[in-house]
Design a protein around this motif. Structure first.
Motif, PDB file in Angstrom:
ATOM      1  N   LYS A  60      -9.181   6.044   0.237  1.00  0.00           N
ATOM      2  CA  LYS A  60      -8.287   7.207   0.236  1.00  0.00           C
ATOM      3  C   LYS A  60      -6.940   6.838  -0.376  1.00  0.00           C
ATOM      4  O   LYS A  60      -6.414   7.575  -1.215  1.00  0.00           O
ATOM      5  N   LEU A  61      -6.385   5.704   0.029  1.00  0.00           N
ATOM      6  CA  LEU A  61      -5.074   5.281  -0.480  1.00  0.00           C
ATOM      7  C   LEU A  61      -5.129   5.073  -1.992  1.00  0.00           C
ATOM      8  O   LEU A  61      -4.216   5.488  -2.717  1.00  0.00           O
ATOM      9  N   GLU A  62      -6.209   4.459  -2.448  1.00  0.00           N
ATOM     10  CA  GLU A  62      -6.349   4.224  -3.891  1.00  0.00           C
ATOM     11  C   GLU A  62      -6.462   5.548  -4.643  1.00  0.00           C
ATOM     12  O   GLU A  62      -5.812   5.752  -5.671  1.00  0.00           O
ATOM     13  N   TYR A  63      -7.258   6.466  -4.130  1.00  0.00           N
ATOM     14  CA  TYR A  63      -7.470   7.755  -4.789  1.00  0.00           C
ATOM     15  C   TYR A  63      -6.157   8.520  -4.942  1.00  0.00           C
ATOM     16  O   TYR A  63      -5.902   9.142  -5.971  1.00  0.00           O
ATOM     17  N   TYR A  64      -5.318   8.472  -3.897  1.00  0.00           N
ATOM     18  CA  TYR A  64      -4.065   9.227  -3.921  1.00  0.00           C
ATOM     19  C   TYR A  64      -2.864   8.399  -4.401  1.00  0.00           C
ATOM     20  O   TYR A  64      -1.737   8.871  -4.349  1.00  0.00           O
TER      21      TYR A  64
END
Length: 193
Positions: A60-64
């Motif tokens: 999630k952190l990477e995606y956002y």
């Protein structure tokens, strides 16, 4: 110390020590709000995950586009579910989502380690803490976490799936917080401060 708040229909900034409650439908898409909150005007981040594993949080952190280099993850799910613990920089574990003392302890360590910096904490989610423990214990843990935020001039966003809880329970949680952000089923966001 003030913190910018990049969440629609909320104030432009909030003072250090502020705790925000994110009320959302259980199927609501909270990642956008969570990562907007985390990604703005901060030095170090702690993501407390009682709902997903550290690996899922990292995705999630990477995606956002949240800076993983300044983010620590507290995974409360992997040990409970018997998953292998993927050790890595800035990943910590407690035994289960009802290890509330462990969650508070690890949060205190994070805040003390980075004291004097701009610090943001995300708790995803209070609903899971209450499911594994109970509402009274979860509410006490939330109170302790809010006190730690005040003590260290940090800010926090706490997720609560509104329809899972009785209305009096939701009201009792709301009473603990300086601000309430409500996400409805259509993705609309409203802030009450």
């Amino acid at each position: 110390m003030d913190y910018a708040l990049a969440v629609e229909n909320t104030p432009n900034s909030i003072p250090g020590g502020t705790g925000l409650l994110l009320l959302h439908p259980s199927t609501g898409e909270t990642d956008r709000i969570d990562t907007d909150f985390l990604n703005t005007d901060t030095d170090y981040i702690l993501v407390i995950s009682t709902r997903t594993t550290a690996r899922e949080v990292e995705q999630k952190l990477e995606y956002y586009g949240v800076d993983r280099g300044k983010t620590e993850i507290l995974d409360a799910l992997s040990i409970e579910r018997g998953y292998s613990r993927r050790s890595g920089k800035g990943i910590h574990y407690v035994s289960s989502p009802d290890d509330l003392d462990g969650i508070v302890r690890e949060t205190r360590k994070f805040l003390e380690r980075h004291d004097g910096n701009k610090l943001r904490v995300s708790v995803d989610s209070v609903t899971e803490m209450a499911y594994y423990a109970d509402d009274d214990r979860a509410r006490e843990a939330v109170k302790e976490l809010l006190e730690l935020l005040k003590e260290h001039d940090a800010v926090g966003l706490f997720h609560l799936a509104e329809e899972v809880h009785d209305q009096d329970v939701v009201t009792a949680y709301c009473d603990l917080f300086d601000g309430i952000i409500t996400l409805d089923e259509n993705g609309n966001v409203e802030g009450e401060f």
